[in-house]
Design an enzyme around this catalytic site. Structure first.
Site, short mmCIF file in Angstrom:
data_model
loop_
_atom_site.label_atom_id
_atom_site.label_comp_id
_atom_site.label_asym_id
_atom_site.label_seq_id
_atom_site.Cartn_x
_atom_site.Cartn_y
_atom_site.Cartn_z
N GLN A 106 -4.47 -1.42 9.55
CA GLN A 106 -3.87 -2.14 9.39
C GLN A 106 -4.99 -3.63 10.44
OE1 GLN A 106 -4.13 -3.00 6.05
NE2 GLN A 106 -4.00 -5.56 6.15
N ASP B 47 -11.01 3.05 4.72
CA ASP B 47 -11.08 1.81 4.82
C ASP B 47 -12.83 1.50 5.05
OD1 ASP B 47 -9.28 -0.39 4.79
OD2 ASP B 47 -8.29 0.17 7.22
N LYS C 291 0.66 -1.32 -0.11
CA LYS C 291 -0.02 -0.12 0.19
C LYS C 291 1.34 1.30 -0.12
CE LYS C 291 -3.66 -2.38 1.59
NZ LYS C 291 -4.14 -2.59 3.74
N1 GUN Z 1 -6.79 -6.33 6.77
C1 GUN Z 1 -7.48 -7.17 5.62
N2 GUN Z 1 -7.86 -6.52 4.42
C2 GUN Z 1 -8.03 -5.16 4.70
C3 GUN Z 1 -8.63 -3.94 4.67
O1 GUN Z 1 -9.59 -3.86 3.46
N3 GUN Z 1 -7.94 -2.77 5.40
C4 GUN Z 1 -7.78 -2.55 6.08
N4 GUN Z 1 -7.10 -1.94 7.09
N5 GUN Z 1 -7.03 -4.15 7.02
C5 GUN Z 1 -7.34 -5.41 6.46
#
Ligand code: GUN
Length: 291
Positions: free
Chosen positions: A95, A118, A51
């Site tokens: 995350q 998110d 990311k």
């Molecule tokens: N863990 C797995 N997918 C995601 C996501 O799209 N966002 C976040 N913050 N954590 C994740």
């Protein structure tokens, strides 16, 4: 059988992002994303790294914070609040999942909903249910919808079966597919671990969206001839003798399912790259809305 390339469609999304970044730059704005990782789960570290890298490739402002597994909830809250107050940051992502001693619901509620790229904050969950376009839709479901649109899959009136009911994918995916509009207007069924006759339920699907987090769970018997299958799973399974010692497989047993499909996404190279592209897109949207 059509192989839906997430890699290719994600690069189209990222080209659009580049155009929007240039427009914002002309107005003196640069979208900024803060990504916070707590602990050292290897898969989470890999996601956070990619990311951050994608942000930098696009010329976005990116701040990556890696905190030890011993970080307290209050310390994490303090970090979130610093980013809420930082005008150079438009998107904040913590995350998931955090270590067990941290209450994720408390953290998610502390994020400014206008910066919640998110789409996990209750305000944004409500906006999705209410079909309010100012909200943020979680990146993975948004990426799946975009894949369906780009691949020319008709969703209007289609029977969509979402397998999995997580807050990150299954539940928002269902809301998105049942909403009014392009790439939506579907008749949605949400199946999960307690569903009776899962095979029968899946066999009625025009489109199966597999998001259960179990390696190769969806088999040929679940899929009717000519169905479309979107595989959200990214599972690490042991692969002795390979360099990494593991390989990535989806929630779908690709080799036996693919020959029955009208279209299917691969793993890797399907939904994964779309999730990151939609995160960039959501961060740009946050910047535009915050001004
Ligand atoms: N863990 C797995 N997918 C995601 C996501 O799209 N966002 C976040 N913050 N954590 C994740």
């Amino acid at each position: 059988m059509q192989l839906i390339s997430g890699t290719q469609i994600a690069s189209q999304v990222l080209e659009e992002c580049q155009r929007e970044i240039a427009e914002l730059a002309a107005r003196g704005l640069k979208p900024g994303l803060a990504v916070i990782l707590v602990g050292d789960d290897p898969a989470s570290r890999a996601y956070v790294r990619s990311k951050d890298k994608k942000c930098k490739d696009l010329g976005l402002h990116s701040v990556k914070v890696e905190l030890p597994a011993t970080t307290t909830q209050d310390e994490l809250l303090a970090q979130v609040r610093r980013f809420n107050a930082d005008p150079a940051i438009h998107g904040i992502l913590v995350q998931s999942p955090p270590p067990k001693h941290i209450d994720e619901a408390v953290i998610v509620r502390a994020i400014d909903p206008m910066k919640d790229v998110d789409g996990f904050h209750p305000v944004n969950v409500a906006k999705l249910a209410l079909e309010d376009p100012t909200g943020f839709v979680p990146c993975t479901p948004l990426g799946c919808q975009r894949l369906l649109i780009a691949a020319g899959i008709e969703t209007d009136g289609a029977n969509v079966v979402v397998v999995g009911r997580s807050m990150i994918v299954g539940k928002p995916m269902a809301l998105l597919m049942m909403a009014k509009g392009k790439g939506a207007n579907a008749t949605v069924t949400v199946a999960h671990s307690r569903t009776r006759d899962l095979v029968g339920v899946c066999q009625r699907a025009d489109i199966i969206i597999a998001a259960i987090g179990r390696p190769e769970f969806i088999k040929a018997q679940h899929v009717r001839e000519g169905a479309v299958v979107i595989d959200v799973g990214i599972n690490r399974v042991d692969a002795p003798g390979t360099e990494k010692g593991y390989k990535l497989v989806g929630d779908v047993a690709f080799d036996e399912v693919a020959p029955k499909c009208r279209a299917i996404t691969p793993v890797p190279g399907g939904v994964g790259p779309m999730t990151i592209a939609m995160l960039m897109s959501n961060t740009i949207k946050a910047c535009r809305q915050l001004g």
